[in-house]
Motif scaffolding. Sequence first.
Motif: not given
Length: 245
Positions: A159-187
């Motif tokens: 939950a905090v990862i997309p918040f940090l990107y959206k709040r402080f790195r708003p120009n990040i690519s949507p794909l990188l943001l999305s991958i970073s969001t699911v990464l802690p749950l990926f196996s």
Amino acid sequence: MNQHCTPISFSGFALKYIALTTMTLDHIAAVLLPPGTTLYTAMRGIGRIAFPLYCFLLAEGYLHTSNRKAYFSRLALFAFLSEIPFDMALFHFPLVTAPSVLLGHQNIFFTLTFAFLAMYLMDYYWFRNQWMGFTGLALIAILAQMLNFDYGLSGVLVAVIPFLYKRFRPNISPLLLSISTVLPLFSPYSISGICVCLAIPCMVFYNGQKGSPLPNGGKFPGSKYFFYMYYPLHLLIISIIYFIS
């Protein structure tokens, strides 16, 4: 809100309905289907889409709400209201009442409540003392793990990862943001751990718009609370079906 137009796009409400539907399929399978069957595995896999989307939407909600105190209070209230239906559905309370069962796993609203608090601390301390913010995040995540909240430490981070990107790195690519969001749950070692990646396209094609709860811009009374109430109500219904079947 940031907006991007693509041939495929999802509003906030569209993501909520996707999360709600996949969560329901997951819980139906978890409670009512025999483990190991193809249908069970497929529905549980599809269900992995829900949590990253709810976290993504929580970050959006935190950033755009006009009353964070009320938002936090709603999350906390429904965490407590949902606990008995959660225990009934997933652990068959009151047929099973062992403290190790009832206290061994708490519902997802507790995770989201703690994640919202972590967002507030990170937001407050980011330009004051980032070490304080990260210390607060670490303590909240560890506490979520110790208290056996659903998804635990990883859940707070998702939950905090997309918040940090959206709040402080708003120009990040949507794909990188999305991958970073699911990464802690990926196996790569489980169907569920792989299927969590199915949430990525939903986030990538988010159009930055709140949208409407009904087609063609339609609304219905109480739509703001529908998604809160749905969680304990659907668990209650699933548990009743289990008990009478």
